[in-house]
Motif scaffolding. Structure first.
Motif, PDB file in Angstrom:
ATOM      1  N   TYR A   1      -3.576  -2.600   3.559  1.00 54.27           N
ATOM      2  CA  TYR A   1      -3.261  -1.235   3.170  1.00 54.27           C
ATOM      3  C   TYR A   1      -2.096  -0.688   4.001  1.00 54.27           C
ATOM      4  O   TYR A   1      -1.173  -0.061   3.464  1.00 54.27           O
ATOM      5  N   GLU A   2      -2.116  -0.946   5.287  1.00 57.41           N
ATOM      6  CA  GLU A   2      -1.012  -0.500   6.143  1.00 57.41           C
ATOM      7  C   GLU A   2       0.298  -1.152   5.717  1.00 57.41           C
ATOM      8  O   GLU A   2       1.352  -0.511   5.700  1.00 57.41           O
ATOM      9  N   ARG A   3       0.217  -2.425   5.357  1.00 61.43           N
ATOM     10  CA  ARG A   3       1.422  -3.172   4.964  1.00 61.43           C
ATOM     11  C   ARG A   3       2.029  -2.578   3.689  1.00 61.43           C
ATOM     12  O   ARG A   3       3.241  -2.351   3.618  1.00 61.43           O
ATOM     13  N   ILE A   4       1.211  -2.357   2.676  1.00 63.93           N
ATOM     14  CA  ILE A   4       1.773  -1.928   1.394  1.00 63.93           C
ATOM     15  C   ILE A   4       2.195  -0.460   1.419  1.00 63.93           C
ATOM     16  O   ILE A   4       3.112  -0.071   0.686  1.00 63.93           O
ATOM     17  N   THR A   5       1.564   0.339   2.263  1.00 68.88           N
ATOM     18  CA  THR A   5       1.923   1.758   2.296  1.00 68.88           C
ATOM     19  C   THR A   5       3.117   2.035   3.208  1.00 68.88           C
ATOM     20  O   THR A   5       3.538   3.193   3.332  1.00 68.88           O
ATOM     21  N   GLU A   6       3.667   1.004   3.816  1.00 70.80           N
ATOM     22  CA  GLU A   6       4.929   1.144   4.521  1.00 70.80           C
ATOM     23  C   GLU A   6       6.114   1.155   3.557  1.00 70.80           C
ATOM     24  O   GLU A   6       7.219   1.527   3.931  1.00 70.80           O
ATOM     25  N   ARG A   7       5.880   0.765   2.316  1.00 71.92           N
ATOM     26  CA  ARG A   7       6.952   0.693   1.341  1.00 71.92           C
ATOM     27  C   ARG A   7       7.421   2.108   0.979  1.00 71.92           C
ATOM     28  O   ARG A   7       6.624   3.033   0.819  1.00 71.92           O
ATOM     29  N   GLN A   8       8.715   2.243   0.819  1.00 72.20           N
ATOM     30  CA  GLN A   8       9.264   3.554   0.466  1.00 72.20           C
ATOM     31  C   GLN A   8       8.754   4.024  -0.882  1.00 72.20           C
ATOM     32  O   GLN A   8       8.602   5.233  -1.112  1.00 72.20           O
ATOM     33  N   SER A   9       8.486   3.094  -1.776  1.00 74.43           N
ATOM     34  CA  SER A   9       8.000   3.462  -3.106  1.00 74.43           C
ATOM     35  C   SER A   9       6.657   4.178  -3.025  1.00 74.43           C
ATOM     36  O   SER A   9       6.382   5.083  -3.826  1.00 74.43           O
ATOM     37  N   PHE A  10       5.819   3.783  -2.071  1.00 71.63           N
ATOM     38  CA  PHE A  10       4.549   4.490  -1.862  1.00 71.63           C
ATOM     39  C   PHE A  10       4.807   5.877  -1.283  1.00 71.63           C
ATOM     40  O   PHE A  10       4.247   6.881  -1.752  1.00 71.63           O
ATOM     41  N   LYS A  11       5.634   5.943  -0.267  1.00 70.80           N
ATOM     42  CA  LYS A  11       5.907   7.225   0.388  1.00 70.80           C
ATOM     43  C   LYS A  11       6.482   8.233  -0.597  1.00 70.80           C
ATOM     44  O   LYS A  11       6.171   9.433  -0.540  1.00 70.80           O
TER      45      LYS A  11
END
Length: 221
Positions: free
Chosen positions: A190-200
């Protein structure tokens, strides 16, 4: 032009996150999470009065799983999606749609903790059962992510995809009620994928549905 009809901190965030990953132009129409979704004009887009709704090329779509499959097949069949010839196609379909299993329990918890205004309407038993069911969903993700397969940083061995977006958004919602403390592999993923700018870029600006970062379960009498 693609138009996404979106409420912050709902399932439509899943579609917004995916659109942010795709090389397409789109616009977003934001709604409050209220009775405006029962307006006849909106019901013509989504007959159950739910988000997301998507307008594309004069056509209208609703249901996140269907929208995810269509957008990936059309715009990113082998990066965000997995084509029918891919070894990961079956797993991709499973995890894209497993997001709804997580979300149905989170929706019940949201109703209990947030939507029901009077304490007398709420059920500590329902809260406890639905939180336990979310934890079972975490167990399934933990087992998948803990499998000793090379490069299993994501749900698919072949790498990041819309499956991670779908389940990741579902976990974003469920974390308001059930922490990842007992699921270390899920927490790392979860930490890995939510580092993506697309999530932010899919996160709410200003107020969302939730007033707290975490909702404690009610004790049973």
């Amino acid at each position: 032009m693609i138009t996404l009809h979106h409420c912050p901190q709902t399932r439509s965030m899943r579609t917004l996150w995916l659109l942010n990953e795709l090389d397409v132009e789109f616009q977003v129409r934001v709604y409050a999470f209220d009775r405006s979704l029962r307006d006849p004009a909106y019901l013509s887009l989504s007959p159950a009065g739910r988000v997301p709704a998507l307008e594309i090329d004069g056509e209208r779509m609703f249901e996140t799983g269907a929208i995810t499959e269509y957008l990936c097949e059309r715009f990113s069949p082998d990066r965000m999606g997995r084509s029918v010839t891919s070894m990961d196609r079956m797993a991709w379909l499973v995890w894209v749609h497993f997001a709804e299993t997580i979300s149905q329990h989170t929706a019940a918890l949201t109703q209990q903790h947030v939507a029901l205004r009077e304490d007398s309407m709420r059920s500590p038993i329902v809260m406890k059962l639905e939180a336990a069911r979310v934890a079972k969903c975490y167990d399934a993700l933990e087992a998948r992510l803990s499998t000793p397969v090379e490069n299993r940083d994501y749900l698919l061995t072949s790498g990041f995809s819309a499956a991670d977006i779908s389940c990741g958004q579902a976990v974003y919602m469920s974390r308001f009620f059930v922490t990842l403390d007992n699921h270390p592999a899920v927490a790392e993923w979860y930490e890995r994928i939510t580092e993506r700018q697309s999530f932010k870029d899919a996160l709410p600006i200003g107020d969302g549905i939730y007033e707290k970062d975490f909702y404690e379960p009610w004790p049973l009498d």
